[in-house]
Motif scaffolding. Structure first.
Motif, PDB file in Angstrom:
ATOM      1  N   THR A   7       2.581  19.019  -8.351  1.00 20.84           N
ATOM      2  CA  THR A   7       3.208  19.080  -7.030  1.00 20.84           C
ATOM      3  C   THR A   7       2.417  18.239  -6.043  1.00 20.84           C
ATOM      4  O   THR A   7       1.187  18.282  -6.011  1.00 20.84           O
ATOM      5  CB  THR A   7       3.241  20.543  -6.532  1.00 20.84           C
ATOM      6  OG1 THR A   7       3.892  21.339  -7.521  1.00 20.84           O
ATOM      7  CG2 THR A   7       3.963  20.663  -5.212  1.00 20.84           C
ATOM      8  N   THR A   8       3.151  17.453  -5.233  1.00 21.75           N
ATOM      9  CA  THR A   8       2.507  16.564  -4.270  1.00 21.75           C
ATOM     10  C   THR A   8       2.529  17.191  -2.886  1.00 21.75           C
ATOM     11  O   THR A   8       3.577  17.584  -2.386  1.00 21.75           O
ATOM     12  CB  THR A   8       3.244  15.205  -4.213  1.00 21.75           C
ATOM     13  OG1 THR A   8       3.309  14.664  -5.528  1.00 21.75           O
ATOM     14  CG2 THR A   8       2.549  14.241  -3.285  1.00 21.75           C
ATOM     15  N   GLY A   9       1.345  17.290  -2.271  1.00 22.58           N
ATOM     16  CA  GLY A   9       1.248  17.824  -0.919  1.00 22.58           C
ATOM     17  C   GLY A   9       1.269  16.684   0.100  1.00 22.58           C
ATOM     18  O   GLY A   9       1.306  15.507  -0.248  1.00 22.58           O
ATOM     19  N   ILE A  39      -6.033  12.457  -3.458  1.00 20.05           N
ATOM     20  CA  ILE A  39      -5.644  12.918  -4.790  1.00 20.05           C
ATOM     21  C   ILE A  39      -4.935  14.256  -4.653  1.00 20.05           C
ATOM     22  O   ILE A  39      -5.298  15.089  -3.822  1.00 20.05           O
ATOM     23  CB  ILE A  39      -6.898  13.070  -5.675  1.00 20.05           C
ATOM     24  CG1 ILE A  39      -7.561  11.709  -5.879  1.00 20.05           C
ATOM     25  CG2 ILE A  39      -6.568  13.697  -7.013  1.00 20.05           C
ATOM     26  CD1 ILE A  39      -8.877  11.766  -6.612  1.00 20.05           C
ATOM     27  N   LYS A  40      -3.941  14.482  -5.517  1.00 20.41           N
ATOM     28  CA  LYS A  40      -3.208  15.752  -5.507  1.00 20.41           C
ATOM     29  C   LYS A  40      -4.149  16.898  -5.864  1.00 20.41           C
ATOM     30  O   LYS A  40      -4.852  16.858  -6.852  1.00 20.41           O
ATOM     31  CB  LYS A  40      -2.090  15.743  -6.554  1.00 20.41           C
ATOM     32  CG  LYS A  40      -0.967  14.813  -6.283  1.00 20.41           C
ATOM     33  CD  LYS A  40       0.050  14.965  -7.414  1.00 20.41           C
ATOM     34  CE  LYS A  40       1.126  13.922  -7.321  1.00 20.41           C
ATOM     35  NZ  LYS A  40       2.117  14.080  -8.395  1.00 20.41           N
ATOM     36  N   MET A  41      -4.166  17.906  -5.049  1.00 26.05           N
ATOM     37  CA  MET A  41      -4.997  19.076  -5.312  1.00 26.05           C
ATOM     38  C   MET A  41      -4.406  19.920  -6.443  1.00 26.05           C
ATOM     39  O   MET A  41      -5.143  20.517  -7.219  1.00 26.05           O
ATOM     40  CB  MET A  41      -5.134  19.921  -4.043  1.00 26.05           C
ATOM     41  CG  MET A  41      -5.855  19.198  -2.909  1.00 26.05           C
ATOM     42  SD  MET A  41      -7.442  18.526  -3.358  1.00 26.05           S
ATOM     43  CE  MET A  41      -8.409  19.991  -3.462  1.00 26.05           C
ATOM     44  N   ALA A  44      -5.342  19.391 -10.628  1.00 25.09           N
ATOM     45  CA  ALA A  44      -6.648  19.623 -11.258  1.00 25.09           C
ATOM     46  C   ALA A  44      -6.539  20.335 -12.604  1.00 25.09           C
ATOM     47  O   ALA A  44      -7.092  19.881 -13.606  1.00 25.09           O
ATOM     48  CB  ALA A  44      -7.559  20.391 -10.317  1.00 25.09           C
ATOM     49  N   ASN A  45      -5.831  21.444 -12.659  1.00 23.04           N
ATOM     50  CA  ASN A  45      -5.723  22.198 -13.914  1.00 23.04           C
ATOM     51  C   ASN A  45      -4.969  21.416 -14.978  1.00 23.04           C
ATOM     52  O   ASN A  45      -5.379  21.374 -16.146  1.00 23.04           O
ATOM     53  CB  ASN A  45      -5.056  23.555 -13.681  1.00 23.04           C
ATOM     54  CG  ASN A  45      -5.963  24.506 -12.925  1.00 23.04           C
ATOM     55  OD1 ASN A  45      -7.176  24.356 -12.945  1.00 23.04           O
ATOM     56  ND2 ASN A  45      -5.370  25.469 -12.238  1.00 23.04           N
ATOM     57  N   ALA A  46      -3.873  20.772 -14.588  1.00 22.38           N
ATOM     58  CA  ALA A  46      -3.067  20.018 -15.558  1.00 22.38           C
ATOM     59  C   ALA A  46      -3.850  18.833 -16.112  1.00 22.38           C
ATOM     60  O   ALA A  46      -3.810  18.552 -17.319  1.00 22.38           O
ATOM     61  CB  ALA A  46      -1.769  19.539 -14.904  1.00 22.38           C
ATOM     62  N   VAL A  47      -4.579  18.120 -15.252  1.00 20.09           N
ATOM     63  CA  VAL A  47      -5.366  16.970 -15.705  1.00 20.09           C
ATOM     64  C   VAL A  47      -6.520  17.439 -16.599  1.00 20.09           C
ATOM     65  O   VAL A  47      -6.791  16.835 -17.641  1.00 20.09           O
ATOM     66  CB  VAL A  47      -5.867  16.143 -14.502  1.00 20.09           C
ATOM     67  CG1 VAL A  47      -6.885  15.104 -14.928  1.00 20.09           C
ATOM     68  CG2 VAL A  47      -4.695  15.489 -13.786  1.00 20.09           C
TER      69      VAL A  47
END
Length: 149
Positions: A7-9, A39-41, A44-47
């Motif tokens: 998701t992009t903030g 960077i998208k916050m 993190a978990n997906a990367v």
């Protein structure tokens, strides 16, 4: 893909963390470098999961590994580099030793020992002087013999 699907903030870079088409043109997105996007916050978990995924198969420039994560791939690459560096070092040492051997062989075959040559020159000079004296004496004896006859 893990980054792009997160998701992009507001103010975050939506996609294309890297830009370029191949290994020679790949670079970090200019918007991240310039600071106009962040960077998208939420990625993190997906990367992290994608990096630790050990079901990948990698094949590039003669290196093929399967069931590896990025850490294993880097370890394989570094081991390959270390082996190549060791081989190059060994070949370098062999070449240096070969060069020293050939240099010494050339020097032994073509060099002049000045002390030895000086001794030879003195011996030849003394032999010439002695031979010259013998010839003078013989010539003088012939002259005396001719005079008496």
């Amino acid at each position: 893909t893990a980054y792009n699907n997160a998701t992009t903030g507001a103010g975050e870079l939506a996609a294309s963390f890297f830009t370029g088409t191949d290994r020679t043109t790949i670079t970090v997105n200019a918007a991240l470098i310039a600071g106009t996007s962040s960077i998208k916050m939420a990625c993190a978990n997906a990367v992290t999961d994608a990096i630790l995924d050990s079901t990948r198969v990698f094949s590039a420039d003669g290196l093929t590994t399967s069931g590896s994560d990025y850490s294993s791939l880097v370890t394989s690459i570094m081991a390959g580099f270390q082996q190549d560096a060791s081989n190059i070092h060994s070949l370098s040492e062999t070449a240096v030793n070969q060069q020293q051997f050939l240099k010494e062989k050339l020097s032994n075959g073509t060099s002049v020992n000045t002390d030895e040559e000086m001794v030879n020159l003195i011996i030849l000079q003394q032999a010439y002087t002695a031979s010259s004296r013998v010839i003078s004496v013989v010539s003088e004896l012939f002259n005396i013999l001719l005079a008496t006859v």
